[in-house]
Motif scaffolding. Structure first.
Motif, short mmCIF file in Angstrom:
data_model
loop_
_atom_site.label_atom_id
_atom_site.label_comp_id
_atom_site.label_asym_id
_atom_site.label_seq_id
_atom_site.Cartn_x
_atom_site.Cartn_y
_atom_site.Cartn_z
N THR A 1 0.81 -1.22 0.00
CA THR A 1 0.00 0.00 0.00
C THR A 1 0.84 1.26 0.00
O THR A 1 0.28 2.36 0.05
CB THR A 1 -0.93 0.04 1.23
N ALA B 1 2.28 4.62 -6.25
CA ALA B 1 1.38 4.88 -7.37
C ALA B 1 0.61 6.18 -7.16
O ALA B 1 0.45 6.98 -8.09
CB ALA B 1 0.41 3.71 -7.54
N ASN C 1 -5.59 7.76 -13.13
CA ASN C 1 -4.47 7.25 -12.35
C ASN C 1 -4.83 7.11 -10.88
O ASN C 1 -4.46 6.15 -10.20
CB ASN C 1 -3.26 8.16 -12.51
N LEU D 1 -6.92 4.12 -10.59
CA LEU D 1 -6.09 2.92 -10.70
C LEU D 1 -5.41 2.61 -9.37
O LEU D 1 -5.35 1.45 -8.95
CB LEU D 1 -5.03 3.12 -11.79
N ALA D 2 -4.91 3.69 -8.70
CA ALA D 2 -4.26 3.48 -7.41
C ALA D 2 -5.26 2.97 -6.38
O ALA D 2 -4.95 2.08 -5.57
CB ALA D 2 -3.63 4.80 -6.93
N TYR E 1 -6.22 -0.66 -7.31
CA TYR E 1 -5.08 -1.52 -6.98
C TYR E 1 -5.06 -1.84 -5.49
O TYR E 1 -4.90 -3.00 -5.08
CB TYR E 1 -3.79 -0.83 -7.40
N ASN E 2 -5.24 -0.81 -4.64
CA ASN E 2 -5.24 -1.04 -3.21
C ASN E 2 -6.46 -1.86 -2.77
O ASN E 2 -6.35 -2.70 -1.86
CB ASN E 2 -5.20 0.30 -2.46
N ALA F 1 -5.36 -5.38 -3.82
CA ALA F 1 -4.10 -5.89 -3.26
C ALA F 1 -4.13 -5.98 -1.74
O ALA F 1 -3.59 -6.93 -1.16
CB ALA F 1 -2.95 -5.00 -3.70
N ALA G 1 4.35 -5.93 -6.79
CA ALA G 1 3.03 -5.38 -7.08
C ALA G 1 3.03 -3.87 -6.95
O ALA G 1 2.43 -3.15 -7.77
CB ALA G 1 2.00 -5.99 -6.12
N SER H 1 2.21 -1.32 -9.99
CA SER H 1 1.19 -0.27 -10.00
C SER H 1 1.81 1.07 -10.39
O SER H 1 1.17 1.87 -11.08
CB SER H 1 0.54 -0.18 -8.62
N SER H 2 3.04 1.31 -9.97
CA SER H 2 3.72 2.55 -10.35
C SER H 2 3.95 2.60 -11.86
O SER H 2 3.76 3.63 -12.50
CB SER H 2 5.05 2.67 -9.61
N LEU I 1 2.19 1.08 -14.06
CA LEU I 1 0.90 1.18 -14.72
C LEU I 1 0.46 2.64 -14.83
O LEU I 1 0.03 3.09 -15.90
CB LEU I 1 -0.15 0.36 -13.95
#
Length: 783
Positions: free
Chosen positions: A399, A403, A684, A687-688, A691-692, A695, A712, A716-717, A719
């Motif tokens: 976490t 990203a 973005n 997406l962050a 992702y969290n 994940a 991971a 994500s960064s 991405l």
């Protein structure tokens, strides 16, 4: 005994029993810092205002000095003490010191970034060597050696490069608060600590590369943001350059002396000589001169100052000597009023909070709670300390806001490049987001919609007459004469030309007298009146050769693509209006040509701000485009602002972006690129978040190792970085924005074909220029 600085001498006592203190504050890096400072100072008794300015690193505090005894009003020491308790160091505001501090901080961030990038590259090489090997190639001893070598590189690199984040996190924790640097610090230190522990226990994996790469990514974003804010610091310096430090004062009959402006009082008499910048506001009591007021009023045509005329500090006497009775000198001048309006407007706009900073308000607490809950949950479930700790660290790593930290800066870098290729240079880090939200565009006329230099409206006169007038014009400093010289392409001045202050320039040519200047001085009043009647916007300058008279009409020409660009903006739903300090005839003519119905002329800086504030109060997001010093406060008051590269330095500093060239197309390009960039910024951030959301539960369940968490997090960064590159691709697909706006209705947003744009401008051609621009007569009428 402690040595406490005394700030009481810097307290300004205002009317109605209010005290005001302005301080420079070190360590303010984000909107969360601003809110923390403002709320902390606001809790002091009788404080009526606490406003932090992130761009200028300033804090302004006002309090009532007549507070009740039970709630004694604070003093300067209490304000500075509260800032110290919050973790911020304060000192009296000095623009030069603040600029030096910013430059020093920029160099420090750049060194940290260099160390982090160098260390990350080397550790990645070692990591690749470990990952690429197999059991037969790399022994456990060799793997441990690579891990320890990585530690030798990573530990000192993180200790040095992580200082910007460590210091900020320490200040926040000491003030019992959280900011985005706290989870970054915890994630980096946890990754390093776990890596050292795993290496000591001969584990297969270590995570030194993840910690260093995270710092490198975030330092790049912070350096970009800090550098853009530092570039906006020139406002005070540019204003200071306009203020004359001294003036020539009459001490008695026939006696003069050069004294500091601070020593001049209202009622004194000062002498202004040709070519000097006027140091005071006042009234002319003797003399005559043309005054260049363009930097203050926006009007490029020089004004004639004679007995009874008002003159202002910061304007330039072109050709005559004046005696001025002082109305205001060091304080209370028009230039001082512009400074005050500018400071107030910048202070108000500094309240804007960027997307990433808004996200960081909830992000830090959620990360900490998730990691602690994971540790407690696994311990409660019966797991050992090692397993619970490893799982909690995996949650912190997965976490870690890499990203989120890259979501905005990555798009800023790509969009800034696209804007640069379109001829737009950014001054402010958050200008992209603010440009993207615009729905109303306010345009200055002089130097913005028009080109900065005046030109002859028409050269329908014999080449011989124009050539001779141009040679004579080279001996004058008047802007209208300069326009004649440029149109003629003159390079060789007439010999023995003499300039008459406030009138014009004269010489002899082949036995005949020639003169260029005011129509009345050249005996061309009737011809000048005819030209002015046919073209009310134009300024006139007369040329006389013997008995032959020619009157030239001079005015600023509209930018080549102004009509097409404004039509395209209106067709895409933007409301457009013109605010100008110029004459009504000039402004109305331009407004008619552009098809703009809403315009105001002769407006002061305060009136421009009032109009912009009214638009903002009505819910509009305002873009102001201007070039004069009188526009600087309005530029700062608008939601976002733009100025041409030919603008005054102060105006460029107050603007969020500067556009290059003689075309207006970069304005449309800026709106197109930033709208797409803001869309990608939002993507973005989502997406962050997604992702969290995926994940974190997996990490909490213990299904990932810290290594997988690091991969991971890096993924994500990558991405969000790859998604940011779409801002560049989108600009390339549109082609050159100058050609994209060759006609009305060109797209500047990502509308679908079925969308209907409100307030669509009607078609139609622009009206033709009125009348002939040059009136010539062969012989003047003797009567």
């Amino acid at each position: 005994m402690t040595d406490t600085p005394d700030f009481s001498c810097f307290v300004e006592h205002l009317d109605d029993g209010v005290a005001r203190l302005e301080l420079a504050v070190e360590g303010m890096t984000c909107a969360a810092c601003m809110l923390e400072i403002e709320s902390g100072l606001g809790r002091l008794p009788n404080v009526t205002k606490a406003r932090a300015n992130l761009t200028a690193s300033r804090v302004v505090v006002e309090w009532r000095e007549d507070g009740a005894p039970a709630q004694a009003s604070p003093d300067a020491a209490a304000v500075v003490g509260r800032l110290a308790a919050l973790g911020y160091r304060a000192h009296p505001f000095d623009a030069r010191r603040v600029n030096a501090d910013e430059q020093r901080e920029a160099r420090f961030l750049l060194r940290c970034l260099g160390v982090a990038v160098f260390a990350a590259m080397n550790i990645m090489l070692l990591s690749v060597a470990v990952w690429a090997g197999n059991a037969s190639d790399i022994t456990p001893e060799q793997r441990d050696f690579f891990h320890w070598l990585s530690a030798v590189i990573a530990l000192p690199a993180v200790a040095y490069a992580g200082r910007p984040f460590f210091r900020s996190a320490t200040r926040a924790l000491m003030a019992l608060s959280l900011n985005m640097d706290v989870p970054i610090t915890l994630g980096v230190l946890a990754a390093l600590g776990l890596s050292v522990v795993e290496t000591l226990h001969h584990a297969e994996h270590a995570y030194f590369d993840s910690a260093v790469m995270l710092l490198a990514f975030l330092l790049a974003g912070r350096f970009l943001d800090q550098n853009m804010r530092r570039r906006t610091r020139a406002v005070a310096a540019n204003l200071a350059a306009l203020k004359a430090e001294t003036a020539v004062k009459f001490l008695g009959t026939g006696e003069i002396a050069e004294v500091p402006v601070a020593a001049i009082k209202p009622g004194d008499l000062v002498l202004v000589r040709p070519g000097e910048r006027i140091a005071v506001d006042g009234e002319v009591i003797e003399g005559r001169s043309e005054i260049d007021q363009s930097l203050v009023t926006g009007e490029t045509v020089p004004a004639t100052a004679a007995r009874g005329a008002r003159v202002y500090a910061g304007t330039l006497a072109l050709d005559g000597t004046l005696t001025v009775r002082v109305g205001a000198a060091d304080r209370g001048t028009l230039l001082d009023e512009v400074t005050r309006l500018l400071d107030r407007a910048v202070e108000a706009r500094s309240r804007y909070v960027r997307l990433a900073e808004r996200a960081s308000r909830w992000y830090a607490p959620v990360v900490h709670v998730a990691a602690l809950a994971t540790l407690a949950g696994w311990l409660f479930a019966g797991a050992g300390w090692h397993q619970a700790t490893v799982t909690a660290i995996a949650v912190l790593i997965i976490t870690c806001p890499c990203a989120l930290g890259l979501a905005i800066p990555a798009v800023q870098v790509v969009a800034s490049g696209a804007l640069f290729r379109a001829g737009v240079l950014l001054n402010s880090g958050d200008a992209i987001e603010r440009l993207a939200s615009v729905d109303t565009i306010v345009l200055d006329k002089t130097g913005t919609l028009t080109l900065p230099q005046p030109e002859l409206c028409d050269t329908a006169v014999s080449p011989e007459v124009l050539a001779l007038a141009g040679r004579l014009a080279l001996s004058s400093r008047h802007p209208l004469a300069a326009a004649v010289a440029r149109a003629a392409g003159a390079t060789v001045p007439l010999a023995e030309a003499v300039e008459e202050p406030g009138q014009g320039v004269r010489a002899a040519f082949e036995g005949d007298a020639v003169s260029l200047g005011r129509p009345a001085w050249c005996g061309a009043e009737r011809e000048a009146a005819a030209v002015a009647a046919s073209d009310p916007e134009a300024s006139v300058i007369a040329f006389r050769h013997g008995r032959a008279v020619t009157v030239f009409a001079v005015r600023q020409r509209l930018r080549e693509d102004a009509v097409a660009v404004v039509a395209g903006l209106r067709a895409n739903g933007f409301a457009v209006e013109i605010l100008s300090g110029d004459r009504t005839a000039a402004v109305s003519h331009v407004a008619r040509r552009l098809g703009v119905s809403e315009f105001r002329s002769g407006v002061t800086p305060a009136e421009k701000i009032a109009r912009i504030e009214a638009l903002k109060a009505a819910g509009h997001r305002v873009l102001m485009v201007g070039d004069g010093i009188n526009d600087a406060p309005a530029l700062a008051a608008a939601n976002v602002s733009l100025s041409p590269v030919t603008a005054a330095h102060l105006t460029q500093s107050a603007a969020d972006a500067v556009f290059l060239g003689d075309r207006l197309a970069p304005l449309a390009a800026a709106l197109a690129i930033t709208r797409r960039a803001r869309k990608i910024m939002s993507e973005n951030l989502w997406l962050a978040v997604v992702y969290n959301a995926v994940a974190v539960p997996i990490a909490v369940a213990g299904l990932v190792t810290p290594l997988i968490a690091a991969v991971a997090m890096s993924g994500s960064s990558m991405l969000v970085t790859l998604n940011a590159l779409r801002a560049r691709a989108g600009a390339a697909e549109r082609g050159a924005f100058g050609e994209a706006y060759a006609g009305p209705g060109a797209p500047i947003s990502d509308r679908s074909p079925g969308d209907e744009a409100p307030n669509r401008a009607s078609g139609g051609s622009a009206p033709r220029d009125p009348g002939a621009a040059v009136a010539s007569v062969g012989q003047a009428n003797s009567s």
